[in-house]
Design a protein around this motif. Structure first.
Motif, PDB file in Angstrom:
ATOM      1  N   ARG A   1      -3.717  -2.076  11.883  1.00  0.00           N
ATOM      2  CA  ARG A   1      -4.932  -1.971  12.582  1.00  0.00           C
ATOM      3  C   ARG A   1      -5.558  -0.714  11.895  1.00  0.00           C
ATOM      4  NH1 ARG A   1      -8.220   0.250  17.499  1.00  0.00           N
ATOM      5  NH2 ARG A   1     -10.078  -1.096  16.884  1.00  0.00           N
ATOM      6  N   GLU A   2      -4.770   0.821  12.084  1.00  0.00           N
ATOM      7  CA  GLU A   2      -4.320   2.393  11.590  1.00  0.00           C
ATOM      8  C   GLU A   2      -5.046   1.884  10.477  1.00  0.00           C
ATOM      9  OE1 GLU A   2      -2.253   5.941  11.825  1.00  0.00           O
ATOM     10  OE2 GLU A   2      -1.285   4.331  11.758  1.00  0.00           O
ATOM     11  N   ALA A   3      -3.797   1.432   8.954  1.00  0.00           N
ATOM     12  CA  ALA A   3      -4.159   1.285   7.920  1.00  0.00           C
ATOM     13  C   ALA A   3      -5.588   0.499   7.704  1.00  0.00           C
ATOM     14  CB  ALA A   3      -3.530   0.535   7.175  1.00  0.00           C
TER      15      ALA A   3
ATOM     16  N   PRO B   1       1.408   7.816   4.973  1.00  0.00           N
ATOM     17  CA  PRO B   1       0.449   7.555   3.816  1.00  0.00           C
ATOM     18  C   PRO B   1      -1.111   7.323   4.461  1.00  0.00           C
ATOM     19  CG  PRO B   1       1.441   5.427   4.285  1.00  0.00           C
ATOM     20  CD  PRO B   1       1.963   6.798   5.529  1.00  0.00           C
ATOM     21  N   CYS B   2      -1.124   7.005   5.980  1.00  0.00           N
ATOM     22  CA  CYS B   2      -2.247   6.841   6.884  1.00  0.00           C
ATOM     23  C   CYS B   2      -3.178   8.963   6.565  1.00  0.00           C
ATOM     24  CB  CYS B   2      -2.771   7.080   8.075  1.00  0.00           C
ATOM     25  SG  CYS B   2      -2.362   4.415   7.869  1.00  0.00           S
ATOM     26  N   LEU B   3      -2.739   9.319   6.682  1.00  0.00           N
ATOM     27  CA  LEU B   3      -2.994  11.313   6.691  1.00  0.00           C
ATOM     28  C   LEU B   3      -3.114  11.523   5.613  1.00  0.00           C
ATOM     29  CD1 LEU B   3      -0.335  12.858   9.300  1.00  0.00           C
ATOM     30  CD2 LEU B   3      -3.349  12.675   9.499  1.00  0.00           C
TER      31      LEU B   3
ATOM     32  N   GLU C   1      -1.289   0.613  -0.318  1.00  0.00           N
ATOM     33  CA  GLU C   1      -0.651  -0.593  -0.342  1.00  0.00           C
ATOM     34  C   GLU C   1      -0.241  -1.154   0.214  1.00  0.00           C
ATOM     35  OE1 GLU C   1      -0.119  -3.229  -4.158  1.00  0.00           O
ATOM     36  OE2 GLU C   1      -0.404  -0.788  -4.570  1.00  0.00           O
ATOM     37  N   GLY C   2      -0.167  -2.929   0.863  1.00  0.00           N
ATOM     38  CA  GLY C   2       0.988  -2.934   1.756  1.00  0.00           C
ATOM     39  C   GLY C   2       1.536  -2.896   2.742  1.00  0.00           C
ATOM     40  N   GLU C   3       0.123  -1.795   3.335  1.00  0.00           N
ATOM     41  CA  GLU C   3       0.175  -1.542   5.086  1.00  0.00           C
ATOM     42  C   GLU C   3      -0.928  -2.968   5.771  1.00  0.00           C
ATOM     43  OE1 GLU C   3       1.565   0.762   6.318  1.00  0.00           O
ATOM     44  OE2 GLU C   3       2.598   1.661   4.981  1.00  0.00           O
TER      45      GLU C   3
END
Length: 394
Positions: free
Chosen positions: A233-235, A194-196, A228-230
Motif C-alpha cells: 500500500r505504501e508503494a 525505495p519509497c523515500l 517496480e515490482g513493489e
C-alpha cells in the motif's frame, strides 16, 4: 532603470495608491508632478525618476523602498527568516562529519519518533516551530548514522532532510530546499528505502519549471523505476503521488493530454489504496488529493472556468485533509475566483487560508498574486484587503 524594474515600480505605486484609497487624480494633487505623468508611470509607459518615487512615497506616507522592493517579503521578514534558517543550513552541512557528542543525545527510537512528529508539524503548517526543532534533530541523527548506523536511523535522517526541504521551500529558500533534497537522497540510498528515494524524485521534479519539462518527466520515470515490482500500500501511494507530480509537470507545459493521462492513473491507484493515505509518508495521497491536483493543473494551464467547476465539485474538503493541502487549495481557489470575476469570494478564501495556515499562506507566491489582482480590480479597497496586503508586507 531596467524595463522590468520600472514596470514593477509603476505597479507598486498603483497598489499603494489604492491601499491609501486615493484616485490617480487625488495622488497627483499631492505631488509636484502631473496627473499625466503619474498615469504613464503606473501603466509602465514612463520611467519614474528617484525624485518622483520619493515624492510619491512621501505623499503616501511610506518608505521609497516599498515602491522599489521587488522581493515577496519585507526586509524585516527576510532578516527573521535568515535567523531561523541559518541553523538548518549549518546542520545540513554536517552530513559527512560526525558532530561533536552531546550528553543529552537522544536514542534512535526516540529520534525516529521525533522525525515523524516533526514531519506532522510541517503538514500542519507549524513552520516556525518545525524550523526551530530541525537543526538539533538533524545533528543527533547525523551522529547516530556515523556512530551506530542502522536502517531506522538512516530512514529517520532522510525524513528529517525531507522536512527541511519542505520548510525551506514553503518560506522561499529554494537553494536550501535543493540542498536538503540532495541530503535526503544520500540518506535514502543508505537506508535502502525505495519509497523515500522515489518521494525525493517526485519533489525534485516539482522543482523544475516549464523549460525543463523533459527533466521533470525523467525524474518522475526514475521514481517509478525504483518502485517496480513493489505492491505494498505504501508503494502504491508513492506511485500515485508520482503521477500527481507528473500531472503538475505536464500542466506547466500546457500538455492537457499528459495531465489527463496522469490524473487517470493516479485516480486508479487511489481507488486501489482506498480512501486517503496521509499516514503513508505524510503524502496525503488519495481521492481528494487527486481532485485537488486536477484543479491545480487547470489553474496552471489558465483554464479558469474548468478550474472553478472542479473546485466547486470538491465542495467541503474532508476533515482528514492535511492543513498544508487545505491552505494551498484555498489560495488556488482564490486565484480561480478572481480570474473568473468573483473578487469577493477570492478575498474570502484568502482570509480562510490565512486563518488555517498563516505562515504558509504569507509566503505562498499565489497569495501575493491574488492580493495584487484584487487591488487592481477593486473600485474601493475594503479594510479586509488593506489588512491582508499590510500583513504580506505590500
Amino acid at each position: 532603470m531596467p524595463a522590468q524594474a520600472q514596470e514593477h515600480t509603476g505597479t507598486r505605486i498603483r497598489e499603494q495608491r489604492r491601499l491609501a484609497r486615493l484616485t490617480q487624480r487625488q495622488l497627483a494633487d499631492r505631488i509636484p508632478y502631473s496627473y499625466s505623468l503619474l498615469n504613464q508611470v503606473e501603466c509602465g509607459a514612463r520611467t519614474p525618476s528617484d525624485r518622483f518615487i520619493s515624492a510619491v512615497a512621501e505623499a503616501l506616507g511610506i518608505s521609497p523602498t516599498v515602491l522599489t522592493e521587488s522581493e515577496a517579503t519585507t526586509s524585516l521578514q527576510r532578516e527573521r527568516l535568515a535567523v531561523l534558517m541559518r541553523p538548518i543550513r549549518e546542520s545540513l552541512d554536517l552530513y559527512d562529519l560526525d558532530p561533536l557528542p552531546r550528553p543529552d543525545r537522544r536514542p534512535v527510537p526516540t529520534l525516529a519518533a521525533d522525525a515523524d512528529a516533526l514531519c506532522q508539524r510541517v503538514r500542519a503548517t507549524k513552520l516556525r516551530r518545525a524550523a526551530q526543532e530541525l537543526p538539533a534533530l538533524i545533528i543527533d541523527l547525523t551522529h547516530a548514522v556515523h556512530t551506530t548506523p542502522s536502517t531506522a536511523a538512516w530512514q529517520a535522517l532522510a525524513s528529517a532532510y525531507r522536512s527541511a526541504h519542505d520548510v525551506a521551500l514553503k518560506v522561499g529558500y529554494r537553494d536550501l530546499a535543493t540542498v536538503a533534497l540532495d541530503r535526503m537522497g544520500w540518506a535514502a540510498e543508505r537506508a535502502s528505502d525505495p519509497c523515500l528515494a522515489a518521494i525525493r524524485h517526485y519533489k525534485r521534479a516539482l522543482g523544475h519549471d516549464r523549460s525543463e519539462h523533459d527533466l521533470g518527466r525523467r525524474l518522475i520515470q526514475l521514481g517509478h523505476g525504483l518502485l517496480e515490482g513493489e505492491t505494498s500500500r505504501e508503494a502504491l501511494a508513492v506511485a500515485g503521488q508520482l503521477h500527481l507530480g507528473a500531472s503538475a509537470v505536464a500542466a506547466r507545459c500546457d500538455d492537457a493530454a499528459g495531465v489527463e493521462r496522469h490524473i487517470a492513473a493516479a485516480r486508479e491507484l487511489a481507488d486501489r489504496v482506498g480512501g486517503d493515505a496521509s499516514e503513508v509518508h505524510w503524502l496525503s495521497f488519495g481521492r481528494t488529493n487527486v481532485g485537488l491536483h486536477e484543479m491545480g493543473a487547470s489553474l496552471t494551464m489558465r483554464s479558469f472556468d474548468q478550474a472553478l467547476t472542479q473546485a466547486r465539485a470538491l465542495k467541503t474538503l474532508p476533515p482528514s485533509t492535511l492543513t498544508s493541502r487545505r491552505a494551498r487549495f484555498l489560495v488556488d481557489r482564490a486565484v480561480v475566483e478572481l480570474e473568473t470575476g468573483h473578487p469577493d469570494a477570492a478575498l474570502r478564501h484568502l482570509a480562510e487560508a490565512r486563518r488555517a495556515a498563516p505562515e504558509q499562506t504569507r509566503y505562498h507566491p499565489r497569495t501575493r498574486e491574488a492580493v495584487t489582482g484584487l487591488l487592481h480590480v477593486a473600485r474601493r479597497t475594503p479594510d479586509s484587503l488593506s489588512h491582508l496586503a499590510a500583513w504580506l508586507g505590500m
